[in-house]
Design a protein around this motif. Structure first.
Motif, PDB file in Angstrom:
ATOM      1  N   UNK A   1       0.785  -1.187  -0.251  1.00  0.00           N
ATOM      2  CA  UNK A   1      -0.041   0.153   0.196  1.00  0.00           C
ATOM      3  C   UNK A   1       0.987   1.343   0.664  1.00  0.00           C
ATOM      4  N   UNK A   2       2.101   1.032   0.863  1.00  0.00           N
ATOM      5  CA  UNK A   2       3.231   2.323   0.964  1.00  0.00           C
ATOM      6  C   UNK A   2       3.315   2.946  -1.069  1.00  0.00           C
ATOM      7  N   UNK A   3       3.555   1.546  -1.336  1.00  0.00           N
ATOM      8  CA  UNK A   3       4.739   1.774  -2.955  1.00  0.00           C
ATOM      9  C   UNK A   3       3.734   2.014  -3.489  1.00  0.00           C
ATOM     10  N   UNK A   4       2.003   1.854  -3.380  1.00  0.00           N
ATOM     11  CA  UNK A   4       1.304   2.609  -4.388  1.00  0.00           C
ATOM     12  C   UNK A   4       1.147   4.218  -3.936  1.00  0.00           C
ATOM     13  N   UNK A   5       0.946   4.174  -2.764  1.00  0.00           N
ATOM     14  CA  UNK A   5       0.466   5.317  -2.325  1.00  0.00           C
ATOM     15  C   UNK A   5       1.777   6.314  -3.039  1.00  0.00           C
ATOM     16  N   UNK A   6       2.696   6.104  -2.525  1.00  0.00           N
ATOM     17  CA  UNK A   6       4.058   6.878  -2.905  1.00  0.00           C
ATOM     18  C   UNK A   6       4.822   6.674  -4.558  1.00  0.00           C
ATOM     19  N   UNK A   7       3.405   6.455  -5.427  1.00  0.00           N
ATOM     20  CA  UNK A   7       4.439   5.921  -6.907  1.00  0.00           C
ATOM     21  C   UNK A   7       4.434   6.687  -7.859  1.00  0.00           C
ATOM     22  N   UNK A   8       5.493   6.913  -7.828  1.00  0.00           N
ATOM     23  CA  UNK A   8       5.421   7.753  -9.294  1.00  0.00           C
ATOM     24  C   UNK A   8       5.493   7.354 -10.772  1.00  0.00           C
ATOM     25  N   UNK A   9       4.964   6.107 -10.438  1.00  0.00           N
ATOM     26  CA  UNK A   9       4.152   5.539 -11.955  1.00  0.00           C
ATOM     27  C   UNK A   9       2.669   5.594 -11.328  1.00  0.00           C
ATOM     28  N   UNK A  10       2.181   5.882 -10.363  1.00  0.00           N
ATOM     29  CA  UNK A  10       0.770   5.910 -10.250  1.00  0.00           C
ATOM     30  C   UNK A  10      -0.432   6.235 -11.105  1.00  0.00           C
ATOM     31  N   UNK A  11       0.525   7.535 -11.905  1.00  0.00           N
ATOM     32  CA  UNK A  11      -0.246   7.776 -13.054  1.00  0.00           C
ATOM     33  C   UNK A  11      -0.230   6.909 -14.388  1.00  0.00           C
ATOM     34  N   UNK A  12       0.546   6.055 -14.513  1.00  0.00           N
ATOM     35  CA  UNK A  12       0.603   5.590 -15.513  1.00  0.00           C
ATOM     36  C   UNK A  12      -0.467   4.382 -15.965  1.00  0.00           C
ATOM     37  N   UNK A  13      -1.567   4.477 -16.636  1.00  0.00           N
ATOM     38  CA  UNK A  13      -2.539   3.898 -16.558  1.00  0.00           C
ATOM     39  C   UNK A  13      -2.462   1.867 -17.243  1.00  0.00           C
ATOM     40  N   UNK A  14      -3.221   1.515 -16.353  1.00  0.00           N
ATOM     41  CA  UNK A  14      -3.637   0.170 -17.819  1.00  0.00           C
ATOM     42  C   UNK A  14      -4.097   0.221 -18.019  1.00  0.00           C
ATOM     43  N   UNK A  15      -4.199  -0.660 -19.125  1.00  0.00           N
ATOM     44  CA  UNK A  15      -5.648  -1.520 -20.276  1.00  0.00           C
ATOM     45  C   UNK A  15      -5.909  -2.305 -20.172  1.00  0.00           C
ATOM     46  N   UNK A  16      -7.120  -2.978 -19.568  1.00  0.00           N
ATOM     47  CA  UNK A  16      -7.368  -4.504 -20.205  1.00  0.00           C
ATOM     48  C   UNK A  16      -7.552  -4.966 -21.230  1.00  0.00           C
ATOM     49  N   UNK A  17      -6.996  -6.395 -21.978  1.00  0.00           N
ATOM     50  CA  UNK A  17      -6.610  -6.086 -23.306  1.00  0.00           C
ATOM     51  C   UNK A  17      -7.741  -7.413 -23.029  1.00  0.00           C
ATOM     52  N   UNK A  18      -7.996  -8.490 -22.863  1.00  0.00           N
ATOM     53  CA  UNK A  18      -8.863  -9.852 -22.142  1.00  0.00           C
ATOM     54  C   UNK A  18      -7.939 -10.597 -22.328  1.00  0.00           C
ATOM     55  N   UNK A  19      -7.677 -11.854 -22.936  1.00  0.00           N
ATOM     56  CA  UNK A  19      -9.400 -11.440 -23.422  1.00  0.00           C
ATOM     57  C   UNK A  19     -10.320 -12.085 -22.034  1.00  0.00           C
ATOM     58  N   UNK A  20     -11.275 -12.255 -22.565  1.00  0.00           N
ATOM     59  CA  UNK A  20     -12.380 -13.331 -21.290  1.00  0.00           C
ATOM     60  C   UNK A  20     -12.976 -13.932 -21.676  1.00  0.00           C
ATOM     61  N   UNK A  21     -13.371 -14.706 -23.368  1.00  0.00           N
ATOM     62  CA  UNK A  21     -13.568 -15.950 -23.657  1.00  0.00           C
ATOM     63  C   UNK A  21     -13.782 -16.935 -22.833  1.00  0.00           C
ATOM     64  N   UNK A  22     -12.183 -17.470 -22.693  1.00  0.00           N
ATOM     65  CA  UNK A  22     -12.575 -17.915 -21.902  1.00  0.00           C
ATOM     66  C   UNK A  22     -12.265 -18.604 -19.933  1.00  0.00           C
TER      67      UNK A  22
END
Length: 964
Positions: free
Chosen positions: A38-59
């Protein structure tokens, strides 16, 4: 108790040392690791880099439990083995995650007090597989899953069932199975009457035996039945059964218990007593029927095996006890059929084998040994398997419901299944979960399969609607299926992306890059790197991801020359070279010679295309094998690079990771599951043991040659199989001769992968069983990357260089991507303010108008900013090609990565000025450009070149971009 709404973050420093590595991580240490995360999340300079899920979901992925609202069956909760807890309110059309930010993502059991909206979740699945993660006890929500409170039982690790009293939400029973990779006393049946403030362990057998199932009589609520299971895993063996397994009965609400299974009662007991599942029903006359399924791990007798092999075909079981003379008495065609049916080399013919047996060059035992690989140990063990027993006398007498063995339901790995379901008012209707899901309508005498073409194998849960018995909800390794006709037809409800990836790869296809991955029990798939979740494919009739191969999907390599030649495989080293475009498939796994012991292949055997020449291909068993012709022919280029294996039923003494330096051909590294690392500087001619100063015996999860300095190599060790969840990450500056720990501030989470960026040597990524971390200073300090990425196990990482996208392969939530171009720029000794403009922007006259669904079409893009230091106010301006400021907005920036959304608009008062610019040099025969607002009144950028200017308290950064 811990309240996660009001967490006080404590700075915990974790120092990686080279002491004994096999001490189990305690619940307190795991809690401290969560605080550090939690601390490494709170103080992360990379916190603004957003991830996008690219699937897949069908399986989808493995379901462990389901809780269905009895008044509204379209509303239910699904617990996934490694993907968290999800809720649907529309019969599986959509799902919402409820457990993404908690310390663990692995769900074992779910129970709901529907009237009060109180949910209890037991963490840690009980299917006891290779990737069954340890939970940390029980959680309670009193608001339908919006918030959670941890209520204890931290050391139970794996929970099989929870029952909540329908009249009192504070009274709860828990079946706790206990640690998978160790003995511990925190297992058995627990009860609370105050919502988890205090627990009482009411049933305990021993430190090896835990509770896997529990049922309560709805008509006699003081009576409960519990199933106890003795089991223990090691990295090299799995003890699936033992005398601790049995059924227990309580008549006083679970305060006291009596064992009701014994040899005298007719129920299997002793060393072969495996996992047990329970179900209870009443007939129309009011008689109670209790059913207990068991994974009977007693071996079949010789007579029973002979009955299985009743025709004249030669089998491996027959060969085990066959003398030379008996073998020589076989017909030639019997031997030929045996050779072909068991995968012997095509060059080995019956006549040759008979001749070699006759001359004593080989023995019948060596023919058997040739086949004794890990797959045969998994599938060919002659156990009795699934059996169903029935009692109407509270266990005084148990009767097996069927005459013949039903071993195909469980095969030889019944530990992975174990649940049965019976209609509560009709004891003749029973469902059993195994490799197939099967149904009996005559009290278990006969069975039929109810798998359909759209229903995955490997089943773990079944719910019967008591008001509509043909309404079923099934959970399996492929997600959720629903039937309304008793299992004749099913619908598939796999909307959320829950794939359990082992490995991931990318290509550089000219039409857009594609991602590849191998999944647990769901084969190998390929899909577009720009995938966005949508149900539109059901209208188009084609899902964007394509299945390339079956089995348990493993590692993947793609030939960089054609982006079509793909190396894929399934468990224990069975790899193939494919070309989907040509429709070609060729098995390539190297085979040992007759008379030699089989190679030992890991469940996920490592493979590698040489970075120097794509025709060169490596595979790792307990040796390293190399091919110069894409796998057509291999040579073994190493001795055994492990400690030689251990006796057990799990492949061990195998290579788990291999790499070749991209800077020097033939500089090879290997790591094994028993803790050894080796190096060759001369292409396999000679080998050196390295890493002897590191913690002993731990699984080498990754060894990675440096991409910038040939002397650099990284290694990660994983203690999961010793209940050791500490992070072990190392770097060597001398090709592995000496090592130093890095990532001292990483939380105590088992590490699966380390990845050095090819463009910036200061940029390192580490994936653990609970997330992703990045270092921007070469490993001295790591921070969390969790914007849009849940706290799920990260098994593999790869960077698509052209797009600069980091692809994250998770074991529970499919694939994610994030563009790391900004991180590459910012990971320097003294970073400055950096502004990155979006790419591929297009102008459109449709912006601002409404589409077919009456939704306004509005472009969505963003600028990325790296701000060193503390948060600050700033302004973002857009300038035309001649420097006219046509758009300005104030923004607030935090330290590190920031994303500034931008809708491509500009201020309408600058319309005429832009028109003048755009019409400069216009020929008289060309229509003048006239700019108009969209139908929503907003002006959008026309085609042209622009400059973005970021002003942070007087310091400016610029980025140029073009709209086409």
């Amino acid at each position: 108790m811990r309240h996660f709404l009001l967490l006080t973050l404590l700075l915990i420093t974790f120092v990686c040392t080279c002491v004994s590595a096999q001490k189990a991580t305690t619940a307190q240490e795991r809690d401290q690791a969560f605080q550090q995360r939690m601390l490494l999340q709170q103080n992360s300079p990379a916190a603004g880099l957003e991830f996008t899920n690219i699937g897949p979901s069908i399986m989808s992925g493995r379901v462990s439990d389901v809780a269905v609202d009895p008044e509204d069956p379209t509303h239910f909760y699904v617990g996934y083995a490694s993907g968290g807890l999800w809720e649907t309110k529309d019969n599986g059309i959509t799902f919402s995650p409820l457990f993404d930010d908690l310390p663990v993502m692995t769900i074992g059991a779910v129970a709901v007090h529907w009237i009060s909206k109180t949910i209890y979740v037991g963490t840690g699945e009980v299917n006891s597989s290779r990737s069954s993660y340890a939970g940390n006890g029980v959680y309670r929500s009193t608001d339908g899953g919006s918030s959670w409170t941890h209520i204890g039982l931290d050391e139970t690790h794996h929970i099989g069932r929870i029952i909540v009293d329908d009249k009192d939400a504070s009274t709860v029973w828990v079946a706790a199975l206990g640690h998978l990779y160790g003995d511990n006393p925190e297992r058995g049946v627990y009860k609370t009457t105050n919502g988890g403030q205090m627990w009482t362990k009411t049933l305990f057998v021993d430190d090896k035996t835990g509770a896997v199932d529990i049922v309560r009589d709805p008509r006699k609520p003081n009576e409960l039945f519990a199933a106890m299971w003795e089991r223990r895993r090691w990295a090299w063996d799995f003890k699936e059964s033992g005398p601790g397994s049995g059924v227990w009965h309580s008549t006083d609400g679970g305060s006291n218990w009596k064992r009701i299974t014994s040899a005298a009662s007719g129920f299997p007991t002793g060393e072969g007593g495996g996992r047990i599942g329970l179900a209870l029903s009443y007939d129309s006359g009011g008689k109670r029927h209790v059913y207990a399924s068991i994974d009977n791990y007693f071996r079949k007798t010789a007579a029973e095996l002979a009955k299985d092999d009743s025709d004249d075909r030669l089998t491996k079981n027959q060969l085990r006890s066959m003398s030379k003379d008996q073998f020589l008495g076989l017909k030639s065609y019997q031997v030929e059929e045996f050779l072909r049916g068991n995968g012997f080399p095509r060059s080995l013919k019956a006549a040759s084998v008979i001749s070699q047996i006759k001359s004593d060059k080989i023995t019948t035992a060596q023919l058997v040994e040739y086949l004794d690989d890990a797959n045969s140990l998994l599938f060919d063990t002659p156990v009795k398997g699934f059996e169903l027993y029935h009692t109407t006398t509270n266990g005084e007498k148990w009767t097996r419901t069927h005459e013949d063995y039903l071993d195909r339901i469980y095969s030889s790995y019944g530990y992975y299944f174990g649940n049965i379901t019976v209609h509560p008012e009709d004891p003749t209707t029973i469902y059993a979960m195994g490799v197939p899901v099967v149904k009996s309508e005559d009290s278990g005498k006969t069975w039929t399969g109810i798998n359909a073409a759209n229903v995955h194998a490997d089943h773990h849960y079944m719910w019967i609607n008591p008001k509509r018995p043909d309404h079923l909800i099934n959970g399996n390794d492929g997600g959720i299926n629903i039937s309304y006709d008793g299992g004749k037809n099913w619908i598939k409800c796999n909307n959320p992306p829950l794939g359990q990836f082992y490995a991931v790869a990318v290509d550089d296809h000219p039409d857009g890059y594609r991602v590849y991955g191998g999944l647990q029990d769901n084969g190998t798939w390929r899909g577009p790197g720009n995938y966005e979740a949508s149900r539109g494919w059901t209208q188009r009739g084609e899902y964007p991801y394509k299945a390339l191969f079956g089995g348990d999907g493993m590692q993947v390599q793609v030939d960089p020359r054609d982006h079509e030649t793909v190396y894929v495989g399934f468990q224990f080293g069975n790899y193939y070279r494919l070309n989907p475009k040509k429709g070609s498939t060729k098995p390539i796994t190297p085979k040992h010679e007759l008379g030699q012991r089989p190679y030992r292949w890991n469940w996920q055997s490592p493979i590698l295309i040489s970075p120097h020449q794509p025709d060169i291909f490596y595979m790792g068993s307990n040796h390293l094998h190399r091919s110069f012709n894409r796998g057509d022919k291999f040579e073994t280029i190493s001795p055994d690079l492990t400690n030689g294996g251990k006796k057990g039923d799990v492949a061990y003494g195998t290579l788990t990771t291999i790499d070749e330096s991209p800077l020097q051909f033939g500089l090879l590294y290997t790591g094994s599951d028993d803790g050894l690392m080796h190096r060759s500087k001369d292409g396999g001619v000679s080998w050196d043991r390295i890493g002897e100063s590191l913690p002993k015996d731990l699984w080498v999860s990754r060894i990675a040659a440096g991409k910038h300095d040939k002397n650099v190599v990284y290694a990660t060790l994983n203690g999961y199989r010793f209940d050791d969840f500490k992070s072990y990450v190392y770097k060597s500056m001398d090709m592995g001769s000496t090592w130093a720990p890095i990532g001292a501030n990483l939380p105590a989470e088992a590490v699966n992968v380390i990845y050095e960026d090819a463009k910036n040597e200061r940029l390192l990524f580490v994936g653990t069983d609970h997330g992703l971390y990045v270092s921007m200073d070469g490993g001295k300090k790591f921070v969390a990357m969790d914007n849009g990425l849940p706290a799920v196990a990260v098994h593999d990482l790869v960077i698509q260089e052209t797009a600069q996208d980091l692809i994250v392969g998770t074991h529970g939530r499919s694939l994610y991507k994030a563009n790391i171009s900004l991180l590459r720029t910012a990971a320097v000794e003294e970073p400055g303010i950096t502004l990155v403009a979006p790419g591929r922007l297009r102008s459109s006259s449709r912006y601002g108008s409404q589409n077919f669904n009456f939704t306004t079409i509005e472009p969505e893009t963003a600028f990325q900013v790296y701000l060193p230091g503390a948060a600050a106010g700033a302004s973002l301006s857009i300038k035309s090609s001649e420097g006219i400021t046509i758009f300005t907005k104030d923004v607030k920036l935090t330290g590190g990565v920031n994303t500034i959304p931008y809708d491509m608009s500009y201020e309408g008062r600058f319309k005429e000025m832009l028109e003048v610019e755009l019409n400069k040099g216009r020929k008289e025969d060309k229509r003048p450009i006239r700019l108009k607002a969209g139908k929503n009144g907003v002006y959008y950028l026309p085609a042209g070149k622009y400059t973005a200017v970021l002003n942070v308290e007087g310091t400016k950064a610029e980025a140029h971009f073009e709209v086409k």
